[in-house]
Design a protein around this motif. Structure first.
Motif, PDB file in Angstrom:
ATOM      1  N   MET A   1       1.046  -1.230   0.045  1.00  0.00           N
ATOM      2  CA  MET A   1      -0.181   0.042   0.014  1.00  0.00           C
ATOM      3  C   MET A   1       0.670   1.365  -0.202  1.00  0.00           C
ATOM      4  N   GLN A   2       2.107   1.169   0.678  1.00  0.00           N
ATOM      5  CA  GLN A   2       2.634   2.389   0.899  1.00  0.00           C
ATOM      6  C   GLN A   2       3.509   2.640  -0.458  1.00  0.00           C
ATOM      7  N   ARG A   3       3.678   1.447  -1.165  1.00  0.00           N
ATOM      8  CA  ARG A   3       4.507   1.672  -2.572  1.00  0.00           C
ATOM      9  C   ARG A   3       3.656   2.311  -3.707  1.00  0.00           C
ATOM     10  N   TRP A   4       2.060   1.857  -3.322  1.00  0.00           N
ATOM     11  CA  TRP A   4       0.967   2.298  -4.310  1.00  0.00           C
ATOM     12  C   TRP A   4       0.995   4.080  -4.052  1.00  0.00           C
ATOM     13  N   ILE A   5       0.948   4.365  -2.847  1.00  0.00           N
ATOM     14  CA  ILE A   5       0.903   5.890  -2.412  1.00  0.00           C
ATOM     15  C   ILE A   5       1.929   6.564  -3.008  1.00  0.00           C
ATOM     16  N   SER A   6       2.955   6.061  -2.869  1.00  0.00           N
ATOM     17  CA  SER A   6       4.391   6.781  -3.393  1.00  0.00           C
ATOM     18  C   SER A   6       4.236   6.916  -4.805  1.00  0.00           C
ATOM     19  N   LEU A   7       3.771   6.010  -5.371  1.00  0.00           N
ATOM     20  CA  LEU A   7       3.699   5.839  -6.847  1.00  0.00           C
ATOM     21  C   LEU A   7       2.676   7.112  -7.402  1.00  0.00           C
ATOM     22  N   ALA A   8       1.491   7.099  -6.388  1.00  0.00           N
ATOM     23  CA  ALA A   8       0.607   8.211  -6.860  1.00  0.00           C
ATOM     24  C   ALA A   8       1.108   9.556  -6.809  1.00  0.00           C
ATOM     25  N   GLU A   9       1.828   9.648  -5.681  1.00  0.00           N
ATOM     26  CA  GLU A   9       2.562  10.933  -5.240  1.00  0.00           C
ATOM     27  C   GLU A   9       3.338  11.567  -6.291  1.00  0.00           C
ATOM     28  N   PHE A  10       4.312  10.628  -6.874  1.00  0.00           N
ATOM     29  CA  PHE A  10       5.306  10.527  -8.016  1.00  0.00           C
ATOM     30  C   PHE A  10       4.439  11.210  -9.230  1.00  0.00           C
ATOM     31  N   LEU A  11       3.568  10.389  -9.511  1.00  0.00           N
ATOM     32  CA  LEU A  11       2.691  10.569 -10.783  1.00  0.00           C
ATOM     33  C   LEU A  11       2.090  11.910 -10.743  1.00  0.00           C
ATOM     34  N   VAL A  12       1.378  12.289  -9.516  1.00  0.00           N
ATOM     35  CA  VAL A  12       0.989  13.683  -9.227  1.00  0.00           C
ATOM     36  C   VAL A  12       2.021  14.686  -9.507  1.00  0.00           C
ATOM     37  N   GLY A  13       3.362  14.579  -8.694  1.00  0.00           N
ATOM     38  CA  GLY A  13       4.226  15.543  -9.039  1.00  0.00           C
ATOM     39  C   GLY A  13       4.579  15.588 -10.441  1.00  0.00           C
ATOM     40  N   ALA A  14       4.546  14.637 -11.140  1.00  0.00           N
ATOM     41  CA  ALA A  14       5.196  14.484 -12.504  1.00  0.00           C
ATOM     42  C   ALA A  14       4.295  15.451 -13.360  1.00  0.00           C
ATOM     43  N   ALA A  15       2.935  15.176 -13.014  1.00  0.00           N
ATOM     44  CA  ALA A  15       1.809  16.089 -13.634  1.00  0.00           C
ATOM     45  C   ALA A  15       1.655  17.186 -13.376  1.00  0.00           C
ATOM     46  N   ILE A  16       2.307  17.588 -12.224  1.00  0.00           N
ATOM     47  CA  ILE A  16       2.165  19.098 -11.904  1.00  0.00           C
ATOM     48  C   ILE A  16       3.391  19.857 -12.604  1.00  0.00           C
ATOM     49  N   VAL A  17       4.455  19.011 -12.873  1.00  0.00           N
ATOM     50  CA  VAL A  17       5.578  19.638 -13.619  1.00  0.00           C
ATOM     51  C   VAL A  17       5.254  19.743 -14.794  1.00  0.00           C
ATOM     52  N   ILE A  18       4.553  18.903 -15.525  1.00  0.00           N
ATOM     53  CA  ILE A  18       4.363  19.304 -16.903  1.00  0.00           C
ATOM     54  C   ILE A  18       3.062  20.073 -17.163  1.00  0.00           C
ATOM     55  N   ALA A  19       2.166  19.964 -16.479  1.00  0.00           N
ATOM     56  CA  ALA A  19       0.942  20.854 -16.314  1.00  0.00           C
ATOM     57  C   ALA A  19       1.378  22.451 -16.565  1.00  0.00           C
ATOM     58  N   HIS A  20       2.266  22.566 -15.567  1.00  0.00           N
ATOM     59  CA  HIS A  20       2.539  24.222 -15.612  1.00  0.00           C
ATOM     60  C   HIS A  20       3.579  24.552 -16.634  1.00  0.00           C
ATOM     61  N   ASN A  21       4.927  23.769 -16.782  1.00  0.00           N
ATOM     62  CA  ASN A  21       5.822  24.044 -17.775  1.00  0.00           C
ATOM     63  C   ASN A  21       5.691  23.950 -19.116  1.00  0.00           C
ATOM     64  N   VAL A  22       4.956  22.679 -19.416  1.00  0.00           N
ATOM     65  CA  VAL A  22       4.412  22.650 -20.888  1.00  0.00           C
ATOM     66  C   VAL A  22       3.215  23.261 -21.289  1.00  0.00           C
ATOM     67  N   TYR A  23       2.152  23.022 -20.495  1.00  0.00           N
ATOM     68  CA  TYR A  23       0.601  23.491 -20.980  1.00  0.00           C
ATOM     69  C   TYR A  23       0.372  24.761 -20.230  1.00  0.00           C
ATOM     70  N   HIS A  24       1.023  25.083 -18.967  1.00  0.00           N
ATOM     71  CA  HIS A  24       0.437  26.369 -18.609  1.00  0.00           C
ATOM     72  C   HIS A  24      -0.878  26.558 -17.882  1.00  0.00           C
ATOM     73  N   LYS A  25      -1.026  25.315 -17.369  1.00  0.00           N
ATOM     74  CA  LYS A  25      -2.436  25.132 -16.955  1.00  0.00           C
ATOM     75  C   LYS A  25      -2.652  25.231 -15.212  1.00  0.00           C
ATOM     76  N   ILE A  26      -1.544  25.271 -14.653  1.00  0.00           N
ATOM     77  CA  ILE A  26      -1.499  25.372 -13.260  1.00  0.00           C
ATOM     78  C   ILE A  26      -0.311  26.463 -12.819  1.00  0.00           C
ATOM     79  N   PRO A  27      -0.275  27.204 -11.451  1.00  0.00           N
ATOM     80  CA  PRO A  27       0.678  27.955 -11.105  1.00  0.00           C
ATOM     81  C   PRO A  27       2.043  27.249 -11.066  1.00  0.00           C
ATOM     82  N   ASN A  28       3.156  27.970 -11.075  1.00  0.00           N
ATOM     83  CA  ASN A  28       4.306  27.366 -10.818  1.00  0.00           C
ATOM     84  C   ASN A  28       4.560  26.003  -9.967  1.00  0.00           C
ATOM     85  N   GLU A  29       5.209  25.181 -10.496  1.00  0.00           N
ATOM     86  CA  GLU A  29       5.075  23.767  -9.720  1.00  0.00           C
ATOM     87  C   GLU A  29       5.941  23.836  -8.518  1.00  0.00           C
ATOM     88  N   VAL A  30       7.217  24.689  -8.312  1.00  0.00           N
ATOM     89  CA  VAL A  30       8.020  24.613  -7.395  1.00  0.00           C
ATOM     90  C   VAL A  30       7.506  25.104  -5.952  1.00  0.00           C
TER      91      VAL A  30
END
Length: 213
Positions: A1-30
């Protein structure tokens, strides 16, 4: 379960990076990754020391490792820039950075930004948080951490999407160097924070004195 939670967190983090820097859909990811990382490690790992913010046993060794990582990143950029110049335009500098030249107050403002937003913000968000969660997915083995370094370096490259293809590759290389410094130092995040600060301070100094002309 902990690994699945970590995977979800990483994927959300990656999505945040791409959403801001590539598509400009959310505020700065940092700032988002910074807060998520601190909260996540506080709740799941017992505190921020787990991501590498513990007091170093030797500040001298920490600073020397940081200087070495900074020097390596700067030196590697020379042949890398020459290589990418065959395929793409030169990497774009951050907006309004050209205003630093000959203006000490502007340079000081950039140095403040470098040591807060970039050094602390990006290193806690990318190296401390995302590398940690990516490594969690496969059990925090040595191999897991090195794979995580590469994955997060790719994201770090896209975190500088505005620089263009050459800049993405250059920033990705910086991510590899900083990630490697994180692992080699025993996950001492202060090495990455200081190295990042040294690298960007060198850049500010070069622009201020027009050494890149």
């Amino acid at each position: 379960m902990q690994r699945w939670i970590s995977l979800a967190e990483f994927l959300v983090g990656a999505a945040i990076v791409i959403a801001h820097n590539v598509y400009h859909k959310i505020p700065n990811e940092v700032p988002i990754l910074f807060v998520l990382g601190l909260v996540s490690f506080k709740l799941r790992d017992g505190g921020w020391l787990a991501m590498g913010l513990r007091w170093p046993l030797s500040w001298r060794k920490t600073i020397l490792l940081a200087l070495g990582a900074a020097a390596l990143r700067i030196l590697l950029s020379v042949p890398l820039d020459a290589l990418t110049a065959h395929f793409w335009p030169a990497a774009k500098a951050p907006g309004r950075m050209n205003e630093i030249a000959g203006h000490p107050l502007v340079a000081l403002q950039w140095l403040l930004l470098v040591w807060t937003f970039a050094a602390f913000g990006e290193e806690i968000g990318y190296r401390g948080y995302l590398i940690g969660r990516a490594a969690d997915v496969v059990g925090r083995s040595k191999i897991a951490y090195w794979v995580a370094v590469i994955l997060v370096a790719v994201l770090f490259g896209y975190g500088h999407f505005y620089k263009g293809p050459a800049g993405i590759i250059d920033s990705g290389m910086a991510g590899v160097v900083l990630g490697a410094a994180y692992i080699v130092s025993g996950r001492n995040l202060w090495v990455c924070i200081l190295a990042h600060g040294f690298i960007d301070t060198f850049g500010v100094i070069c622009v201020y004195f027009n050494w890149l002309q």
